[in-house]
Structure formats: structure tokens, C-alpha cells
Scaffold this active site. Sequence first.
Site, mmCIF file in Angstrom:
data_model
loop_
_atom_site.group_PDB
_atom_site.id
_atom_site.type_symbol
_atom_site.label_atom_id
_atom_site.label_comp_id
_atom_site.label_asym_id
_atom_site.label_seq_id
_atom_site.Cartn_x
_atom_site.Cartn_y
_atom_site.Cartn_z
ATOM 1 C CD GLU A 295 -2.854 -1.031 -0.051
ATOM 2 O OE1 GLU A 295 -3.451 0.033 -0.303
ATOM 3 O OE2 GLU A 295 -2.940 -2.045 -0.768
ATOM 4 C CD1 TRP A 298 -1.657 -0.433 -3.982
ATOM 5 C CD2 TRP A 298 -2.005 0.914 -5.735
ATOM 6 N NE1 TRP A 298 -2.344 -1.137 -4.944
ATOM 7 C CE2 TRP A 298 -2.577 -0.342 -6.026
ATOM 8 C CE3 TRP A 298 -2.100 1.945 -6.681
ATOM 9 C CZ2 TRP A 298 -3.234 -0.606 -7.223
ATOM 10 C CZ3 TRP A 298 -2.756 1.680 -7.882
ATOM 11 C CH2 TRP A 298 -3.310 0.423 -8.141
ATOM 12 C CD1 TRP A 327 -17.805 13.557 -17.519
ATOM 13 C CD2 TRP A 327 -18.356 11.708 -16.405
ATOM 14 N NE1 TRP A 327 -16.674 12.785 -17.423
ATOM 15 C CE2 TRP A 327 -16.983 11.635 -16.749
ATOM 16 C CE3 TRP A 327 -18.927 10.640 -15.696
ATOM 17 C CZ2 TRP A 327 -16.174 10.552 -16.397
ATOM 18 C CZ3 TRP A 327 -18.128 9.565 -15.344
ATOM 19 C CH2 TRP A 327 -16.777 9.515 -15.703
ATOM 20 C CG ASN A 362 -7.934 2.700 0.438
ATOM 21 O OD1 ASN A 362 -7.819 3.768 -0.151
ATOM 22 N ND2 ASN A 362 -7.621 1.549 -0.127
ATOM 23 C CD1 TRP A 380 -13.536 11.344 -14.027
ATOM 24 C CD2 TRP A 380 -12.059 12.168 -12.562
ATOM 25 N NE1 TRP A 380 -12.479 11.856 -14.742
ATOM 26 C CE2 TRP A 380 -11.551 12.356 -13.877
ATOM 27 C CE3 TRP A 380 -11.294 12.593 -11.477
ATOM 28 C CZ2 TRP A 380 -10.325 12.965 -14.125
ATOM 29 C CZ3 TRP A 380 -10.061 13.209 -11.724
ATOM 30 C CH2 TRP A 380 -9.591 13.385 -13.023
ATOM 31 C CD1 TRP A 403 -11.310 10.926 -5.692
ATOM 32 C CD2 TRP A 403 -13.145 10.410 -6.848
ATOM 33 N NE1 TRP A 403 -12.396 11.048 -4.846
ATOM 34 C CE2 TRP A 403 -13.532 10.754 -5.533
ATOM 35 C CE3 TRP A 403 -14.129 10.052 -7.759
ATOM 36 C CZ2 TRP A 403 -14.858 10.725 -5.111
ATOM 37 C CZ3 TRP A 403 -15.461 10.038 -7.344
ATOM 38 C CH2 TRP A 403 -15.813 10.364 -6.036
#
Length: 489
Positions: A295, A298, A327, A362, A380, A403
Site C-alpha cells: 500500500e 501504491w 457525464w 480506503n 469524477w 478517483w
Amino acid sequence: MAQLVWFRSDLRVHDNPALFTACQQAQQEGTDVIACFLRPLEQWQSHNWGQNRIRYTERCLLDLKEELEALHIPLICQDVATFAGQIPALLQLCQRLNCHQIFANEEPELNERQRDQQLIAQAEPAGIHCQLFHDQSLLPLGSVLKNDGTPYRVYTPFRKQAQQMIAQQPVQTFPAPAPVISDPQQSLQLKIDSLSLDQPDLVIFQPQNYSDDPIQQRWPATEKEAFHQLELFCGQPINRYKTQRDFPADAKGTSLLSPMLAAGKLSVKSCWQAAEQIRLSDPAAAESASTWQGELLWRDFYRHLLVLYPELSRNQPFKKETSNIQWRNAPDDLQRWQEGKTGFPLVDAAMRQLKETGWMHNRLRMLTAVFLSKYLLIDWHEGERWFMQHLVDADLASNNGGWQWAASTGTDAVPYFRLLSPYRQAERFDAQGEFIARFVPELAKLPAKQRIQPKGYVQGYPNPVADLKEGKERMMAAFKAVKSESSAS
């Protein structure tokens, strides 16, 4: 003569390469060290920082000032409006305090990197040398590349390459520097204290502790507390991290260190070393410690991407064709999502957790982002902004990366039709509705199964904002249309 250390997103004295190097040089040369923090409020606001993040930064500054005072290093906290204003402010400080070197740690965001290059270009002709140090990631930003020299676009191969590089050259940290002792220190402090009186154009501010803010009191803002939290996590909870990290009701399922990492109150290298010690010394916890290290990588991955793909800092999607997605303009649906009133209990519990605590688990960040961008087909960017405005750990790299992953506009090997069902996620990760009951009290008295998916009318709780099947079909059509256009061109 003095060395000037410019603090930004590295508000600590331990494992701070810029501070450590400045102190070493000062001791060799018999000079002083001065620290500064230039608060660019307008710039932060334009970057969607909310009060939670700004206030947390101020609390971290308050602690930093005390930590530096113990090292006999004064901290000047000056208000400027924007990054552009930081450059003349720094040069003026150097002139007034007779500083010929500026030490700072690198930042990955585009505006910040452009500002640093402009500073170097203006400082060097004035006889002021600037040194920037690798700090924000485990490996130097932009250094994890394929054999052909191109960047990784997917996390898993990035992680494997990064792990190989770390194995060859283990992560090293810097100790806190020794106190800087020099005869003129006291008079230098008095000179600094009088700067705002002698130079009325300087706007000096005192950081605040915000003791009356309930969100702020949830999150430690001192180095001592940050290391204590790391020690607690690496004691017993890390043993369960691999199996428990996806369960939001488990308060000890995650490290809860993200605000400290975002503000630089704790370094990612310190976290890696702590996990590495567990991994090598405790076979029972080794797999969980390795999972947590994944993580941390990441987090690194998204920082490397900001450097290698500057368009990510300009609100652009990583997958360029997705900029053509149509969108929905649905302000009422967006508001219900923001307020935690979608009628989907786990989504609502997560959104209310964000507003109540300034933080979100998370897995729930993934779920709420998928819900907004896929089931509701709302841009988004709206969700990214909302998170930045409310998170204590607001951070462009992680927030934007997360996102875009959820919206299938970013670096992701999984097809766009990946979805996270809010009901299925609740069944898997909040089976008793414990987390839902904590943040959606309207459902607390219902049986666990109905907390997850209420049947019929529940007083005080809204009906679902959308039909999941219809939302999926709408999303599929929108992405297929963009895919067809991309193929045709």
C-alpha cells in the site's frame, strides 16, 4: 551567515534530508540554521484544500516550531498568497538574514515543481544556492522505469520493479539533527522576532492548535504522536492488516497514518523501515507487513505518475479518450451523495464518516467513488474536489489516483465495466451493519440484514437515489460510446 531550510510538506525533524544536511553544513561552517514556512492560502484554496487540511497543517506547524526550538533553530511562518509569492519572499528573507543557501525537499505536483525551478533560476544569479532533496517517496520520483526507459502505467509491474530496486539498495532514513549551537543564536532569534516590526511588508503568522475543532482533535499532529501511532500499529494490529484492512468497523484494521504522511509529519521511509523490521523478524506478521508495504508503494506509484505525466496535475484524465465521456448534469443526485443521503446505507455511512471525522476508510473511498462516477455517471472531478475539500489527509497524488482508478479514467488494467455493488460490499465487509449503524443512526435499530439493504420505507431515511441496474446500463452505454469513437478515429 546562515543556512535557510524551507519547509513545505515535510513538517518534521526526523528523516528530513533537507534539514539534516543544512544542520551538518552549519556545524562544519560554524553558521546558524533558520527555518521558514510560507503559507500560500490562496494557492491552497485554488487546489481545493479545505479547512480540515489547512488546520491540520497549522497544528503540525505548531509542533514543528517546538521541535526546532529544541534544536536552537527559529521558525519563521510568513503569509503569502500564492506559490509565485513564495519566491520573492524567500529571496527577501535570504537578503535580510544573510542566507546564501536554501535547503528544501522535492514535491511531486506540477505547480510545486515549476515554482522550484523558477526559484533556482532567480536565486542562483543572486548568489543563493538551492538544494532540493528526494523525500516524498521511497525511491526518487520518476526513477522506477521499464528496461526501455518508459514509465509503468500499471501498478503491479511498478511494484515488482520498485521492490527489486529497494532490495538492491535498502531504504535509508536520516536521524533528527543534533542541536545547532552558535554564539549569535540568541541575538539571531531576537532579530527574527523583530522582523515583522522592522519590515512591515512581512506578514508573520502564529500557527494555531484549533483545540475547539472536534475533527482536528481526532488526528495527532505532533511527531511524538505520529511515531507512537506507527509503533502501536506495528505492535499487534499489523498482524491482522492483510485480513482486516477492508473492514471499516474495525478501528485497528488500518494504520490511520495517512494525515501524518500527507503533511509530512511522518516520512514514508520511516513507515517502510518499521514494516520491514516486522517482516524480517516476525514470521506470523510477515505477510501482513508486506501487504502494508504494498500500500505504501501504491502511494509512491501515484506520486511517480504526477512527475511522469504532468497532465494529471492539470485535471486531465490519464486515458485521454475518457475526456469525451458524457457525464450527467445531476446536481440533486450529487448533493445527495455529498450529504450521505443516497439511500444506499454503506455509501451514506462512508460519506457521513468523511464529514464527521475528515477521513474515510480506503475501501469506502473506492466504493463511494465508483458509486458517483459509475452508477450516477457524475463527473469524477466533482468527487475528487469534494474529497480534497473535506479530507484531513487531502493529497493530490493519492486522491487523483484513487478517483481515476475508480472512474476507469486512470492507470488501471481492469476493464471499465468493473463495479462495486454497495449492497455486496456491505455484505462482505460490514455483514452485521456495525459501521452503518455507527454513522447512519436512522438504521441502527434495524436487524443487520436490513441495515445493509432496507426493505420498504424507513422513517427518516431516503429511498435509493438510483436503480443500480439502470445505472450500470447507463454507464456501459457512455463508456462504449467513447470506446467506439476512439476506435473510429
